[in-house]
Design an enzyme around this catalytic site. Sequence first.
Site, PDB file in Angstrom:
ATOM      1  N   LYS A 141       0.762  -1.201   0.347  1.00 29.13           N
ATOM      2  CA  LYS A 141       0.526  -0.051   0.298  1.00 29.13           C
ATOM      3  C   LYS A 141       1.152   1.500  -0.032  1.00 29.13           C
ATOM      4  CE  LYS A 141      -2.737   2.509   2.768  1.00 29.13           C
ATOM      5  NZ  LYS A 141      -3.366   3.133   4.007  1.00 29.13           N
ATOM      6  N   GLY A 156      -8.062   9.770  10.109  1.00 32.47           N
ATOM      7  CA  GLY A 156      -7.107   9.754  12.047  1.00 32.47           C
ATOM      8  C   GLY A 156      -8.821  10.699  11.981  1.00 32.47           C
ATOM      9  N   ALA A 197      -9.456   5.909   4.517  1.00 25.46           N
ATOM     10  CA  ALA A 197      -9.144   7.721   5.574  1.00 25.46           C
ATOM     11  C   ALA A 197     -10.650   7.643   5.719  1.00 25.46           C
ATOM     12  CB  ALA A 197      -7.717   8.172   5.119  1.00 25.46           C
ATOM     13  N   GLY A 198     -10.738   8.497   6.916  1.00 30.72           N
ATOM     14  CA  GLY A 198     -11.624   9.414   7.355  1.00 30.72           C
ATOM     15  C   GLY A 198     -13.415   8.394   8.080  1.00 30.72           C
ATOM     16  N   ASN A 250      -8.311   1.850  10.422  1.00 29.38           N
ATOM     17  CA  ASN A 250      -7.711   1.873  11.380  1.00 29.38           C
ATOM     18  C   ASN A 250      -8.253   2.594  12.534  1.00 29.38           C
ATOM     19  OD1 ASN A 250      -4.193   1.534  12.278  1.00 29.38           O
ATOM     20  ND2 ASN A 250      -5.997   0.969  13.159  1.00 29.38           N
ATOM     21  N   SER A 251      -8.477   4.240  13.140  1.00 31.99           N
ATOM     22  CA  SER A 251      -8.465   4.363  14.043  1.00 31.99           C
ATOM     23  C   SER A 251      -9.823   4.319  14.584  1.00 31.99           C
ATOM     24  CB  SER A 251      -8.581   6.512  13.164  1.00 31.99           C
ATOM     25  OG  SER A 251      -6.810   6.290  13.038  1.00 31.99           O
TER      26      SER A 251
END
EC number: 2.8.1.10
Length: 264
Positions: A106, A167, A193-194, A215-216
């Site tokens: 990635k 994040g 993301a987001g 992830n976050s």
Amino acid sequence: MSPARNDKPFTLAGRTYASRLLVGTGKYKDLEETRQAIEASGAEIVTVAVRRTNIGQNPGEPNLLDVINPARYTILPNTAGCYTAEEAVRTCRLARELLDGHKLVKLEVLADQKTLFPNVIETLKAAEVLVKDGFDVMVYTSDDPIIARQLAEMGCIAVMPLAGLIGTGLGICNPYNLRIILEEATVPVLVDAGVGTASDATIAMELGCEAVLMNSAIAHAQDPVLMARAMKHAIEAGRLAWLAGRMPKKLYASASSPLEGLIR
């Protein structure tokens, strides 16, 4: 009745996956919580920040691969923390050495530490080098449809536009650009993301994304393992809704029951 759309397997670099949820390994309190959350998510692809996580480059330190078995999961090395094409290429080559010739990576090249927005100029440079070097490149990018198209034409096997800044948990900030990317896509499109909660993941899948990486949203939840389970079901629900085809939106009401035969 058949669904409005025909389903197709989620395939990357010639391998088919049952789960459309990809998860990261950072920000958990310890490796055991990481293991539990990943297992609860049902994910089969686990991404690892090579510059921040020990996968063998630091002997004597805790190794993520001791709890995330490469025989069970596809390890997706990423270039998080890289700000130039050269850094990203070097990181991918290190990952290939550590993982015995592993080609799936990635790519992410960041613009600055405040926004972690992708530097698309450096991303394009790195992608060109990595594709020529034989890597199967999944690439984190902006939600610019033109850049997404160029990355696909360059030979990247998947494009991963952000839904919001890394994040932030802001959710799908610009669904319209995502729709354009999806309509033009010649390779799998994954939101990266987001995402902040399960409904965000569902929306991404309802738009037609092949999968979602996060992830976050899991690691920063009050109960990461429970949130991982929620995300698993959210991804599945969103995919089914996309296959089914939502009802059209209308300005005025439409009665659920017909007026014919109304008791008077």
